[in-house]
Every structure is written in C-alpha cells, then in structure tokens.
Design an enzyme around this catalytic site. Structure first.
Site, mmCIF file in Angstrom:
data_model
loop_
_atom_site.group_PDB
_atom_site.id
_atom_site.type_symbol
_atom_site.label_atom_id
_atom_site.label_comp_id
_atom_site.label_asym_id
_atom_site.label_seq_id
_atom_site.Cartn_x
_atom_site.Cartn_y
_atom_site.Cartn_z
ATOM 1 N N SER A 66 -26.633 -30.849 -9.193
ATOM 2 C CA SER A 66 -27.244 -31.817 -8.399
ATOM 3 C C SER A 66 -28.507 -32.328 -8.715
ATOM 4 O O SER A 66 -28.775 -33.121 -9.863
ATOM 5 C CB SER A 66 -27.367 -31.296 -6.970
ATOM 6 O OG SER A 66 -27.632 -32.188 -6.134
ATOM 7 N N ASP A 283 -25.746 -35.937 -8.592
ATOM 8 C CA ASP A 283 -24.371 -35.648 -8.934
ATOM 9 C C ASP A 283 -23.836 -36.612 -7.536
ATOM 10 O O ASP A 283 -22.363 -36.491 -7.332
ATOM 11 C CB ASP A 283 -23.946 -34.254 -8.529
ATOM 12 C CG ASP A 283 -24.405 -33.776 -7.174
ATOM 13 O OD1 ASP A 283 -25.387 -34.173 -6.532
ATOM 14 O OD2 ASP A 283 -23.784 -32.644 -6.935
ATOM 15 N N ALA A 376 -31.244 -34.143 6.856
ATOM 16 C CA ALA A 376 -32.262 -35.041 6.665
ATOM 17 C C ALA A 376 -32.209 -35.581 5.300
ATOM 18 O O ALA A 376 -32.588 -36.625 4.915
ATOM 19 C CB ALA A 376 -33.491 -34.740 7.285
HETATM 20 ZN ZN ZN Z 1 -26.286 -33.355 -4.912
#
Ligand code: ZN
Ligand code: 16G
Length: 548
Positions: A66, A283, A376
């Site tokens: 990520s 990602d 958030a």
């Molecule tokens: Zn991610």
C-alpha cells in the site's frame, strides 16, 4: 496433495527466516520485501487450504504494501465475498508462517484435520500484485505451491487492491456482480459514470460551479495505470490530469497517506490555486481531495468529508424516492468530531463506531440497508443489502410512482454501479464524488465549507511494549495501563470541545495519540500533554513524543 514437493521447495527455496513478532495484522503481513519469501510461499499454501475449506470458492491473494515505502512489500488474503480474511484464519496464518521448516508439513496436516478440510475438494486462487519491483518475484513464490497443489491460479498481474477484490467477488458470484476481467471492471464503472451525466440534473446554483478538471496524484503506484485507463475512457466528460504517474519514487512525499498525515500538498503539485486535486495511495484503495487556496493555505477533504458528501446525497435521494431504506454511517475514533456532529445533528443519520481497520467498518456497515463507511485516512465505500438493490432496481420499472420518485430511484440505481462495494476503491470513490459534485454543481470550496473540521493533531509515542495499551468502546477509552484514561480525561477537561484517545498501532511498533479541540492554538499542546501521559504511564522510550 503432494507434500514432498511442497516440503522440498520450502526447504531449498523458501526457508523460514525466523522473524520475531511476525503477525498477520489488519493489512496482512507487511515488512521489508527481502524478508517475505517464505511468508508468501506459505500464504500460497494457506490460500489453497482456505479455498478447499470453502468448497473450492475463489480466494484472493494480493501482493502489496500500500502506502509504505518502495523497499517494503506485503501479502493479504481476500475471502470469497471480497472481505478480509476471517479472524480465526488470521491466527492460523501467523502460526503457519512461524513454524520451523521441519514442522511445515505436519502443520499443514493439522490445519486440514482441525478444520475438517476435504483434501480432494477443488481449489482456486486469484492473485494480483502492485507495481513494486519486488512484487513479481513474490507473486511467483506465492503461485509456486498453488501449482504444486494442483489448484487453479488466475494471475491478473499488476492491478490495484480494489480491482483484486472486484475480481474475487465477480468470479465467486459467477459474473452477477460484474464481468470477471479487468476490462469488465473499467467498463462497469465507466459506463455508470457516463450514464450519470445524463440522469443527474445539474442544478445551477449560480454561486459555485462544478468543474470537470481534476488533478490526480497517483503516488507513483499501480493506481496510475488505472487512472490512465479511466482518463482514456472518460475523456469527453472529465479531464483527469495525472501527476506522480509512475515515473517517480513510489509513495515518496506523495499519495493519500502522505497528504493526510502531513496536511500538505504532494511533490509535483500543480502550482495553480483553488484547483480540485485528489491523491490516491500506492495500491489505490484510499482517496483524499485537497486544494490550495488564494492565501496559499492547504485545505484537505479527507475520508470524513467524502463520507459526508455521500451520506447527504444518498439521504436526499432516499427521501425523494419514498422508499423505506435505513441509511447509516460507520466511522472510527479518528473521524473528526465536527463530521460526526454534522451527520447526527444536521443530516439526522445514525453513526456507528468501530475499531480501526477495514474489516471492522465493513462488517458494521452490513447492518444497515445502505451502509457508508469511511476511515478519515480516505479508505471507504458504500454497501447495499441485496434486497435493497432489488427493491431499487424494481422501483425503476414501477409505473405507479411519480416522476420525482422515478428520477431518484434511477439515480440510486446508477450510483450502485459506480460504487465498488467490495472494498474501498480510490478510483470508484473518485467517480462517485465527481458525480455528486456535478449533480449539485458544487466546486471543491463549497464542499469543504459544508462543515468546518475541529483542529486536530496526531503524534506517535515509542514505548517498550505497545501491547500494554488496551482499549474499549471502539478504541475511544483506554483500559490499560491503569490510570492513563483518568489522566487523559483530566487533561482533556481543560480544553473546550477537547477529545483525545490513544491506541497501539497495528502496523508500526508505536502508540498513536489523537487530539482535537476547538482552538487551533491549543491542539499541539493537548496532543503533547496526552503523549507525555502515555510516555509516563506506558513505559515510553526515546524522545518524547515524535511529531509526525
Ligand atoms: Zn492502500
Ligand atoms: C491498515 C488498515 C487501515 C487502517 C490502518 C491503521 C486495512 C485493509 N487497512 O492499513 O484500514 O486505517 O491499518 O494503521 O484494514 P495503524 O494501526 O498503524 O494506525
């Protein structure tokens, strides 16, 4: 099942490197890429076992870290309905990765026995990877045992995390959710977005106006590929200007996580003022919007702002449709208090709180007819109950309803197709936001001003053992170490509209501190005082505290 080959390859190519504290966390396994070889090999094995356990249902494997820096990588398993791996299997995953090479086969056999798995059942695994240099070799290592075990592998190569979730759900629903190909993904979302332009009546509110110019920071990640495809397909409707499009360093001073945490524009940000910009993460499962105003002030529209935009629009459509649908929002303790107040007091929509991590939010959102959930940090989506989808689709054909009702159900029906319900999807969310801004004829300033965030600050504190911090009430109250919550309450009581909580991070070896209050001048002090309390009560080490 051919255990001798599994054993041989494990010992010769992917031996256990005996990492301490390795654990399947909220984002699966994540660490330096070079440490992951045996982890991905064993996750390949586990995905086959999980698939056999579920009578051959397709299991997803995603290789990604990520928003982490380029040298990191990771792997996570996706369950057949697109959800995160069931929690008791997270423990099995941790155990399987930890066992010695000599115990691997025995452990596999004991999982089969404990879970009563039919070894002769078929198995199918759907795999994807992000654009990191290390991802190809890791995905090959994960595929290896799947092939040895003669399970079906569908390797989709470089794709975003939400595309993998979409493919898993399409394959397991035999195409009911959508066509199980990457083209199917782009077509489904693009067609719905194109259709929205004809069915949404853009209201001219005279003051603000929607602009179809959007600048997208793609974090130099896999999302750049997907963003470019949407740019191509939607060129006549929206101008998507992509920067950090893959030529630079992944996630380096860019991407949704960087922008949210630093509350600052990413590298290569266009120098124009008041233009609408979006950042996705490495990602492409997180999205935030932002703009820099005429005073050079950076303005962030994070997951809370996105959630509020979506909830308010859905509420409007549901009311106009006359349908009885229970709508709710799911947030975590990180949601800005002003956003929660706005939803409960102004929109009159219920808000539920869960712990951090997509799986918690997703499950809670399933309890509403239409559940919107957002962290958030920009990770979120909307999920619709199957019966509600049917009800909405049927209403579009109902000749007895008024024109106004038909218009609303048509819009609701089309929104369902723009949304990737399987997981938070930065690009699907972006198309949804654009649809709503277009329908309202809002510019980004109008959206930002629908409520004002309370000033907030996050800090990290390093402690000897972060597991000493235990929380309850969706992480909003700390029950260990004793006395810390009382101290936090005492500190917070001195600040109007003050709120603060602490929790152990699931992805880093630190304790996170969140603070918000009314006065921007006070918020740093509040966060620092609470951090000091954590340091004192929870065995802090090193500097106190580290600003992020
Ligand atoms: Zn991610
Ligand atoms: C993971 C979670 C994300 C959460 C973050 C919190 C998933 C897929 N991802 O990235 O939702 O916000 O962890 O990190 O669940 P932290 O525990 O370090 O604060």
């Amino acid at each position: 099942m051919d255990y001798s080959e599994i054993d041989h390859i494990s010992r010769t190519c992917f031996p256990n490197n005996n990492l301490k504290n390795i654990q399947y966390g909220t984002a699966g396994f994540r660490m330096r890429a070079e440490l992951l070889n045996h982890v991905v090999y064993r996750m390949g094995i586990l995905s086959v076992l999980r698939s056999k356990f579920l009578n051959g249902a397709g299991i997803g494997l995603m290789i990604t870290a990520s928003h982490n820096e380029e040298p990191d990588n990771g792997i996570k398993i996706v369950d057949p309905a697109g959800e995160m791996l069931e929690s008791d299997w997270e423990e099995i995953a941790t155990m399987l990765v930890k066992v010695q090479d000599t115990e691997l086969i025995e452990t596999i056999k004991s999982i089969i026995k404990d879970k009563n798995i039919d070894e002769n059942s078929s198995a199918s695994v759907i795999i994807g990877r992000d654009s990191r240099e290390s991802s190809l070799a890791l995905s090959k290592a994960a595929i290896k045992p799947i092939e040895i075990l003669k399970a079906t592998v569908k390797d989709f190569g470089i794709i975003t995390t939400p595309q993998l979730h979409y493919l898993v759900v399409c394959i397991n629903s035999n195409g009911v959710y959508g066509v199980p190909t990457i083209d199917g993904y782009f077509d489904k979302l693009s067609n719905a977005f194109i259709k929205s332009q004809t069915i949404e009546n853009k209201i001219n509110n005279k003051k603000y106006s929607y602009t179809n110019q959007l600048y997208v920071d793609a974090a130099n990640g896999v999302g750049a590929f997907a963003a470019k495809e949407f740019k191509k397909q939607l060129n006549n409707i929206i101008t998507i200007n992509i920067f950090n499009d893959g030529a630079g360093k992944l996630n380096y001073k860019c991407g949704a996580d960087y922008v949210k945490i630093h509350q600052a524009p990413p590298l290569n940000n266009p120098s124009k003022l008041n233009i609408k910009c979006a950042s996705i993460d490495g990602d492409a499962d997180r999205l935030v919007y932002y703009y820099v105003d005429e005073n050079n002030k950076f303005n962030l529209l994070d997951g809370d702002k996105i959630a509020i935009l979506i909830v308010s629009y859905l509420k409007e459509l549901i009311e106009a449709s006359g349908l009885s649908i229970n709508l709710g929002l799911v947030q975590t303790a990180y949601a800005n208090g002003a956003s929660t107040n706005y939803v409960t007091e102004i929109l009159n929509v219920p808000v539920a709180f869960t712990e951090t991590g997509v799986k918690h939010l997703h499950h809670r959102a399933q309890q509403f007819d239409i559940g919107v959930y957002f962290e958030a940090n920009g990770h979120g989506t909307v999920i619709f109950r199957d019966e509600i989808i049917k009800m909405i689709r049927n209403s579009t054909l109902n000749k007895e309803i008024s024109n106004q009702q038909r218009e609303s159900v048509l819009k609701l029906s089309n929104l369902i197709d723009i949304i990737n319900q399987t997981v938070g999807d930065a690009l699907s969310d972006m198309l949804l936001v654009e649809t709503i801004l277009y329908a309202r004829d809002w510019d980004i300033v109008m959206w930002k001003e629908c409520y004002l965030d309370f000033p907030n600050r996050q800090l990290k504190v390093k402690v000897k053992d972060r597991n000493i911090i235990k929380t309850t009430d969706a992480e909003r109250k700390c029950i260990s170490p004793i006395g810390l919550q009382e101290k936090i309450d005492e500190i917070v009581s001195h600040y109007p509209k003050g709120r603060s909580f602490v929790r152990a991070s699931g992805t880093e070896d630190i304790v996170r501190v969140y603070a918000e209050c009314q006065d921007p001048m006070d918020v740093e002090k509040l966060a620092a005082q609470v951090s000091l309390a954590v340091y004192q009560f929870a065995g802090g080490v090193g500097e106190i505290p580290i600003a992020i």
